[in-house]
Design a protein around this motif. Structure first.
Motif, PDB file in Angstrom:
ATOM      1  N   PRO A 226      26.267  37.605  50.402  1.00 37.61           N
ATOM      2  CA  PRO A 226      25.194  37.795  51.311  1.00 37.61           C
ATOM      3  C   PRO A 226      24.864  39.091  51.044  1.00 37.61           C
ATOM      4  O   PRO A 226      25.435  40.133  50.767  1.00 37.61           O
ATOM      5  N   GLY A 227      23.217  39.076  51.233  1.00 38.02           N
ATOM      6  CA  GLY A 227      22.577  40.695  51.177  1.00 38.02           C
ATOM      7  C   GLY A 227      22.825  41.605  52.157  1.00 38.02           C
ATOM      8  O   GLY A 227      22.751  42.841  51.594  1.00 38.02           O
ATOM      9  N   ASP A 228      23.557  41.571  53.148  1.00 39.01           N
ATOM     10  CA  ASP A 228      23.856  42.514  53.958  1.00 39.01           C
ATOM     11  C   ASP A 228      25.556  43.278  53.581  1.00 39.01           C
ATOM     12  O   ASP A 228      25.904  44.123  54.114  1.00 39.01           O
ATOM     13  N   LEU A 229      26.228  42.337  52.672  1.00 39.29           N
ATOM     14  CA  LEU A 229      27.305  42.903  52.345  1.00 39.29           C
ATOM     15  C   LEU A 229      27.365  43.288  51.052  1.00 39.29           C
ATOM     16  O   LEU A 229      26.777  42.998  50.243  1.00 39.29           O
ATOM     17  N   GLN A 230      28.786  43.875  50.671  1.00 42.05           N
ATOM     18  CA  GLN A 230      28.895  44.440  49.415  1.00 42.05           C
ATOM     19  C   GLN A 230      30.069  43.371  48.693  1.00 42.05           C
ATOM     20  O   GLN A 230      31.013  43.070  49.334  1.00 42.05           O
ATOM     21  N   LEU A 231      30.153  43.245  47.401  1.00 45.82           N
ATOM     22  CA  LEU A 231      30.989  42.387  46.775  1.00 45.82           C
ATOM     23  C   LEU A 231      32.374  43.257  46.890  1.00 45.82           C
ATOM     24  O   LEU A 231      32.725  44.340  46.408  1.00 45.82           O
ATOM     25  N   ASP A 232      33.433  42.373  46.940  1.00 42.17           N
ATOM     26  CA  ASP A 232      34.623  43.061  46.861  1.00 42.17           C
ATOM     27  C   ASP A 232      35.265  42.646  45.421  1.00 42.17           C
ATOM     28  O   ASP A 232      35.668  41.548  45.240  1.00 42.17           O
ATOM     29  N   LEU A 233      35.259  43.733  44.691  1.00 44.79           N
ATOM     30  CA  LEU A 233      35.644  43.461  43.247  1.00 44.79           C
ATOM     31  C   LEU A 233      37.093  42.999  42.896  1.00 44.79           C
ATOM     32  O   LEU A 233      37.301  42.179  41.987  1.00 44.79           O
ATOM     33  N   LYS A 234      38.083  43.573  43.919  1.00 44.33           N
ATOM     34  CA  LYS A 234      39.320  42.789  43.908  1.00 44.33           C
ATOM     35  C   LYS A 234      39.475  41.423  44.216  1.00 44.33           C
ATOM     36  O   LYS A 234      40.133  40.738  43.513  1.00 44.33           O
ATOM     37  N   ALA A 235      38.519  41.058  45.172  1.00 46.24           N
ATOM     38  CA  ALA A 235      38.566  39.469  45.586  1.00 46.24           C
ATOM     39  C   ALA A 235      38.049  38.905  44.414  1.00 46.24           C
ATOM     40  O   ALA A 235      38.475  37.538  44.070  1.00 46.24           O
ATOM     41  N   LEU A 236      37.057  39.379  43.762  1.00 48.42           N
ATOM     42  CA  LEU A 236      36.304  38.574  42.520  1.00 48.42           C
ATOM     43  C   LEU A 236      37.247  38.490  41.423  1.00 48.42           C
ATOM     44  O   LEU A 236      37.563  37.387  40.715  1.00 48.42           O
ATOM     45  N   ALA A 237      38.277  39.544  41.298  1.00 53.42           N
ATOM     46  CA  ALA A 237      39.263  39.571  39.943  1.00 53.42           C
ATOM     47  C   ALA A 237      40.220  38.500  40.321  1.00 53.42           C
ATOM     48  O   ALA A 237      40.566  37.482  39.731  1.00 53.42           O
ATOM     49  N   ARG A 238      40.402  38.480  41.660  1.00 52.73           N
ATOM     50  CA  ARG A 238      41.570  37.378  42.134  1.00 52.73           C
ATOM     51  C   ARG A 238      41.030  35.885  41.728  1.00 52.73           C
ATOM     52  O   ARG A 238      41.909  35.165  41.602  1.00 52.73           O
ATOM     53  N   ALA A 239      39.886  36.076  42.196  1.00 53.81           N
ATOM     54  CA  ALA A 239      39.071  34.390  42.202  1.00 53.81           C
ATOM     55  C   ALA A 239      39.069  34.015  40.600  1.00 53.81           C
ATOM     56  O   ALA A 239      38.939  32.730  40.253  1.00 53.81           O
ATOM     57  N   THR A 240      38.597  35.063  39.847  1.00 50.28           N
ATOM     58  CA  THR A 240      38.546  34.578  38.485  1.00 50.28           C
ATOM     59  C   THR A 240      39.726  34.583  37.325  1.00 50.28           C
ATOM     60  O   THR A 240      39.691  34.206  36.325  1.00 50.28           O
ATOM     61  N   GLY A 241      40.977  35.053  37.962  1.00 47.84           N
ATOM     62  CA  GLY A 241      42.208  35.359  37.247  1.00 47.84           C
ATOM     63  C   GLY A 241      42.021  36.539  36.344  1.00 47.84           C
ATOM     64  O   GLY A 241      42.922  36.656  35.366  1.00 47.84           O
ATOM     65  N   ASP A 242      41.295  37.541  36.655  1.00 51.34           N
ATOM     66  CA  ASP A 242      41.244  38.827  35.970  1.00 51.34           C
ATOM     67  C   ASP A 242      42.059  39.849  36.640  1.00 51.34           C
ATOM     68  O   ASP A 242      42.348  39.689  38.038  1.00 51.34           O
ATOM     69  N   ARG A 243      42.589  40.774  35.842  1.00 50.84           N
ATOM     70  CA  ARG A 243      43.280  41.730  36.654  1.00 50.84           C
ATOM     71  C   ARG A 243      42.112  42.886  37.317  1.00 50.84           C
ATOM     72  O   ARG A 243      42.624  43.250  38.360  1.00 50.84           O
ATOM     73  N   ARG A 244      41.038  43.006  36.680  1.00 48.91           N
ATOM     74  CA  ARG A 244      39.979  43.689  37.464  1.00 48.91           C
ATOM     75  C   ARG A 244      38.757  43.055  36.962  1.00 48.91           C
ATOM     76  O   ARG A 244      38.410  42.672  35.865  1.00 48.91           O
ATOM     77  N   CYS A 245      37.628  43.527  37.703  1.00 44.83           N
ATOM     78  CA  CYS A 245      36.204  43.146  37.640  1.00 44.83           C
ATOM     79  C   CYS A 245      35.400  44.253  37.820  1.00 44.83           C
ATOM     80  O   CYS A 245      35.706  45.315  38.741  1.00 44.83           O
ATOM     81  N   GLU A 246      34.210  44.621  37.181  1.00 44.53           N
ATOM     82  CA  GLU A 246      33.470  45.645  37.438  1.00 44.53           C
ATOM     83  C   GLU A 246      31.952  45.067  37.406  1.00 44.53           C
ATOM     84  O   GLU A 246      31.631  43.992  36.434  1.00 44.53           O
ATOM     85  N   LEU A 247      30.957  45.532  38.066  1.00 40.70           N
ATOM     86  CA  LEU A 247      29.659  45.032  37.822  1.00 40.70           C
ATOM     87  C   LEU A 247      29.015  45.760  36.412  1.00 40.70           C
ATOM     88  O   LEU A 247      29.577  46.705  35.781  1.00 40.70           O
ATOM     89  N   VAL A 248      28.375  44.847  35.706  1.00 41.20           N
ATOM     90  CA  VAL A 248      27.848  45.318  34.401  1.00 41.20           C
ATOM     91  C   VAL A 248      26.695  46.390  34.664  1.00 41.20           C
ATOM     92  O   VAL A 248      26.167  46.303  35.786  1.00 41.20           O
ATOM     93  N   ALA A 249      26.462  47.338  33.633  1.00 37.01           N
ATOM     94  CA  ALA A 249      25.468  48.173  33.856  1.00 37.01           C
ATOM     95  C   ALA A 249      24.040  47.409  33.991  1.00 37.01           C
ATOM     96  O   ALA A 249      23.989  46.280  33.161  1.00 37.01           O
TER      97      ALA A 249
END
Length: 157
Positions: A63-86
């Motif tokens: 949603p446009g009014d919220l921030q991405l939770d990178l830890k939640a994204l990592a859990r969902a993708t099976g990664d240890r960590r995720c980051e936004l690309v440059a």
């Protein structure tokens, strides 16, 4: 103006509405887009490009009014960590410029994760693949068209 994203929806038989708005290159925030469209900001979803340490590039739709939770994204993708690309990587990876990124008709077929809050609405708005143009459609149709997984992806407000 039809974009590749709209053409994909046409081919899938998905009902949608294209909505245009005046672009301010100095303010591409989803909250501003929502105001121009007359929609609540939580109904206008932004597409973010992220990279996981194990599985690589994915698209997170939140949603446009919220921030991405990178830890939640990592859990969902099976990664240890995720980051936004440059920002400089967004165009080469997706084929789209900032403010026009869409999971529909992306340059490559990246995994798509859609915040589960999309299911709260009869319709959501996402980029049509160009600044100044949004696609309004049912969240189930969007998830089907992008093969998105619905998962919790945002930080608590």
């Amino acid at each position: 103006m039809k974009t590749n994203a709209a053409r994909i929806l046409d081919n899938l038989g998905v009902t949608y509405e294209l909505r245009s708005y005046e672009v301010d290159p100095d303010d591409l925030a989803a909250v501003s887009v929502a105001a121009k469209l007359g929609l609540p900001p939580e109904q206008v979803f932004k597409t973010l490009v992220a990279r996981g340490d194990r599985h690589g590039i994915c698209l997170a739709i939140v949603p446009g009014d919220l921030q991405l939770d990178l830890k939640a994204l990592a859990r969902a993708t099976g990664d240890r960590r995720c980051e936004l690309v440059a920002l400089r990587e967004v165009l080469p990876l997706t084929g789209y410029i900032r403010g026009g990124v869409t999971a529909l008709a992306c340059k490559k077929d990246y995994p798509v994760l859609l915040d589960e809050s999309a299911q709260l609405f009869d319709h959501i708005s996402v980029s049509a693949g160009a600044r100044g143009l949004q696609i309004v459609l049912h969240p189930d149709d969007y998830a089907r068209a992008t093969r998105a997984r619905l998962v919790p992806l945002t930080l608590a407000p």
